[in-house]
Design a protein around this motif. Structure first.
Motif: not given
Length: 261
Positions: A69-83, A102-104, A249-252
């Motif tokens: 859910q947090n990744i989806e939220f961040c993807a919509r708001n242009g925030i990179n994520v460290v999991v 489709g996101t950066e 951009a995308g998953l690493t």
């Protein structure tokens, strides 16, 4: 807001901020030059606070469902994520890729943030083609919800990839389980991850430990890593906060993407 980090101080939000790892991450971010802790978010908090605070990267140490859910939220708001949340198998990674399409936005999923653990995985993969047999023992505290650990799973994947690339023969194992008509107990040989046996121990007093056992005729090699305090993960978390914006951009997957190894 852009997902690519600019120059200067990086603004960081922490999801799961009230947990043991979340608290340690908050302290590490506060102490790290070049990082600014702008939002601490836990289970009942509005994630919109991260957006309002101008967060450029969010660190997530929650649980797999909340992380998605947090990744989806961040993807919509242009925030990179460290999991740092455990349980990101290939199926869940595919879900993340779909969310990011489709996101950066950049998402870094690290099975382990300890620099020593990353080196242990690298050394194990380098050594694996030279040995006939490889097995993994991972040991953690009993509050850990997943088994095998993400680190053990990733190690097994890297070992299997290295052995396949080298054309290694299948590992010898004459064991027959009861379901195969043999003696013994089902499960005694552990779980198989990419054909690599992985054994999980859960014991009070432990933090995070792993041994990779390699053997061939006449010799064995043991590569072991021990995290004795959660502080061992913090240099990797700080590095990820500073550098995730430099990734494609995308998953690493894996902190090694940010290390020169």
């Amino acid at each position: 807001m852009t997902a690519a980090l600019g120059q200067g101080v990086v603004k960081v939000a922490v999801f799961g901020a009230a947990g043991r790892m979340g608290q340690a991450v908050c302290r590490a971010v506060l102490d790290a030059p070049g990082l600014d802790l702008v939002a601490q978010i836990d289970v009942d908090d509005d994630p919109q606070r991260a957006v309002e605070a101008g967060a450029e990267v969010a660190v997530d140490f929650t649980h797999p469902g909340a992380t998605m859910q947090n990744i989806e939220f961040c993807a919509r708001n242009g925030i990179n994520v460290v999991v740092g949340t455990s349980g990101f198998d290939e199926a869940r990674q595919d879900q993340v890729r779909a969310l990011l399409h489709g996101t950066e936005v950049r998402v870094l999923v690290a099975p382990n943030f300890s620099i020593g653990a990353v080196l242990m995985m690298k050394f194990a993969a380098n050594a694996a083609p030279y040995f006939e047999s490889v097995e993994i023992i991972e040991l953690h505290h009993p509050d850990k919800v997943d088994a095998p650990s993400g680190t053990a799973t990733r190690t097994a994947e890297l070992v299997a990839e290295a052995r396949a690339a080298a054309g290694s023969a299948p590992m010898p194992d004459a064991t027959l389980s009861p379901s195969q008509g043999g003696p013994g107990l089902d499960g005694a040989r552990g779980a198989a991850v990419e054909s690599i046996p992985v054994h999980s121990v859960r014991l009070r007093g432990l933090i995070a430990h792993q041994e990779v056992l390699l053997g061939t005729v006449g010799e064995t090699l043991t590569i072991r890593h021990d995290s004795l305090d959660r502080a061992s993960f913090m240099p990797g978390v700080v590095l990820a906060c500073k550098k995730t914006g430099t990734l494609p951009a995308g998953l690493t997957v894996g902190l090694d993407a940010l290390l020169d190894i």
